[in-house]
Design an enzyme around this catalytic site. Structure first.
Site, short mmCIF file in Angstrom:
data_model
loop_
_atom_site.label_atom_id
_atom_site.label_comp_id
_atom_site.label_asym_id
_atom_site.label_seq_id
_atom_site.Cartn_x
_atom_site.Cartn_y
_atom_site.Cartn_z
N ASP A 92 0.86 -1.18 0.00
CA ASP A 92 0.00 0.00 0.00
C ASP A 92 0.90 1.24 0.00
O ASP A 92 2.12 1.12 0.05
CB ASP A 92 -0.99 -0.03 1.17
CG ASP A 92 -0.30 0.08 2.52
OD1 ASP A 92 0.92 0.34 2.57
OD2 ASP A 92 -0.99 -0.11 3.54
N ASP A 266 -7.82 -7.55 0.24
CA ASP A 266 -6.92 -7.73 1.38
C ASP A 266 -7.71 -7.37 2.63
O ASP A 266 -8.63 -6.55 2.56
CB ASP A 266 -5.70 -6.81 1.31
CG ASP A 266 -6.03 -5.41 1.79
OD1 ASP A 266 -6.65 -4.66 1.03
OD2 ASP A 266 -5.72 -5.09 2.95
N CYS A 304 -12.65 -28.66 6.27
CA CYS A 304 -11.37 -27.99 5.99
C CYS A 304 -10.23 -28.99 5.96
O CYS A 304 -10.14 -29.87 6.82
CB CYS A 304 -11.10 -26.93 7.05
SG CYS A 304 -9.56 -26.02 6.80
N CYS A 306 -6.97 -28.14 6.21
CA CYS A 306 -5.73 -27.53 6.73
C CYS A 306 -5.13 -28.41 7.83
O CYS A 306 -5.79 -29.28 8.39
CB CYS A 306 -5.98 -26.11 7.24
SG CYS A 306 -6.55 -25.97 8.93
N CYS A 309 -6.99 -28.32 11.26
CA CYS A 309 -8.20 -29.15 11.32
C CYS A 309 -7.86 -30.63 11.21
O CYS A 309 -8.58 -31.48 11.74
CB CYS A 309 -9.18 -28.73 10.24
SG CYS A 309 -9.86 -27.08 10.53
N HIS A 335 -5.46 -21.77 9.99
CA HIS A 335 -6.78 -22.22 9.55
C HIS A 335 -7.54 -21.10 8.85
O HIS A 335 -8.13 -21.31 7.78
CB HIS A 335 -7.62 -22.76 10.71
CG HIS A 335 -9.07 -22.83 10.34
ND1 HIS A 335 -9.59 -23.87 9.58
CD2 HIS A 335 -10.09 -21.95 10.50
CE1 HIS A 335 -10.86 -23.63 9.33
NE2 HIS A 335 -11.20 -22.46 9.88
#
Ligand SMILES: [Zn+2]
Length: 375
Positions: A92, A266, A304, A306, A309, A335
């Site tokens: 930014d 974002d 999920c 991930c 999880c 996660h």
């Protein structure tokens, strides 16, 4: 234009499935960018960020210019090498944080003079310096310096603020060093006023940018007003350039904005929430601090894939949160970023197959059904 490329691969209504090619790699869009404020996505190693599915992160010019300093990062090989993130980075311009964090700001046509919130030392941020800092950092995508118009704003104040941002955008374009694989994005301002938004979009189109952002939203106007601004603004942006909605947002905000033709997002939500025991799941948000998880042997989100999880129970995550363990922030942030990356992939697939409307309804229904308590 530069060697930076954006290709539209499919469309579903106003939504777009695209591909960005930058100096540091490819980004499939619509995409979500995790926020790496101070050359770090908080609680995550760069390898772990990439493992969630993220292909691009955001770096904050304001924080990096104060500490450790853009010239120092440049001397150490640029931001990618400094933080060991080899993939694309969008930075930014520093404007938003100057307005929200710095002390004793003075804004005029030339730029912003402010004092650091860290040690009170004085800095000047002009459009030219904002572009130079992002050049020193080596950003794939550079953002123009703008004034993020406070909300609410009277139309006259919003008009003056937007006009200043358009003057700055022109100076940023002049200061920007075009090079292959790198891009400069303009930022549409104009608060909630459709005529101002359209004038801003037209001014930016006249200057000519590699991509176009919609700024000044997610500042308290609410989802309906945000969507209304997008309905007025997005059709005024060039079809063949990427579009970025800054600072957004919740999953439902992202889905609605993708349906209105936005390609990049974002937000600090998935990372900040990960440090405050809040998890995003297919069944809506879950607070791991809640005592109902104390004896729950299930994973956080059964849909999920991930590592959090796959390897840990809700009972353990609850324990880590209650014990104030650093691992709680790490596992929940991982996660949450995985959830956001999965959401974006589902949206990309839906656009490819022309099913975005149905997928949006399904995701909303699953969120509305809520988290199912343990038996
Ligand atoms: Zn997970």
């Amino acid at each position: 234009m530069s060697g930076f490329a954006f290709t539209l691969l499919a469309r579903d209504g106003a939504a777009r499935r695209g591909r960005l090619v930058t100096a540091h790699g490819t980004v499939e869009t619509p995409a979500f960018m995790p926020v790496g404020t101070a050359a770090s996505v908080k609680a995550m190693r760069p390898d772990d960020v990439a493992a969630t599915g993220a292909e691009i992160i955001l770096g904050n010019t304001y924080h990096l210019m104060l500490r450790p300093g853009a010239e120092r990062i440049a001397a150490l090989g640029g931001l990618n090498r400094f933080m060991n993130w080899p993939k694309p980075i969008l930075t930014d311009s520093g404007g938003f944080q100057v307005m929200s964090l710095a002390k004793l700001r003075k804004i005029d046509e030339r730029g912003v003079i402010f004092r650091s919130h860290l040690d009170g030392s004085a800095y000047e941020l002009t459009p030219e310096r904002a572009v130079e800092i992002q050049y020193l950092l080596g950003a794939d995508i550079t953002m123009v310096l703008d004034e993020c118009t406070p909300f609410p704003a009277e139309e006259g104040d919003a008009e003056r603020s937007m006009a200043l941002s358009m003057h700055w955008a022109e100076r940023c374009k002049k200061a920007y060093v075009s090079r292959p694989g790198h891009a400069l994005f303009g930022i549409v301002q104009g608060s909630i006023y459709p005529a101002l938004r359209q004038r801003s979009a037209a001014a930016l189109r006249d200057i000519g940018f590699d991509g176009y952002a919609v700024g000044g939203l997610a500042v308290g106007e609410g989802q309906a007003a945000m969507f209304s601004v997008l309905d007025e603004t997005v059709p005024a942006l060039p079809l063949d350039r990427p579009r970025y909605l800054m600072g957004v947002g919740k999953p439902a905000d992202i889905i609605g904005a993708v349906m209105r033709g936005i390609d990049l997002f974002d937000c600090v939500l998935p990372t900040r929430s990960g440090r405050t025991a809040q998890a995003f799941t297919r069944r809506g948000t879950v607070n791991l601090r809640n005592a109902r998880h104390m004896d729950d042997p299930r994973p956080l989100d059964e849909g999920c894939a991930c590592a959090t999880c796959g390897q840990y129970t809700r009972a353990y995550l609850h324990h880590l949160v209650r014990a104030g363990e650093i691992l709680a922030s790490m596992l929940l942030t991982a996660h949450n970023l995985h959830y956001y990356a999965d959401l974006m992939r589902d949206l990309r697939t839906a656009i490819e197959t022309g099913t975005l409307g149905d997928v949006a309804v399904r995701i909303a229904a699953e969120h509305a059904a809520g988290d199912i308590p343990a038996r």
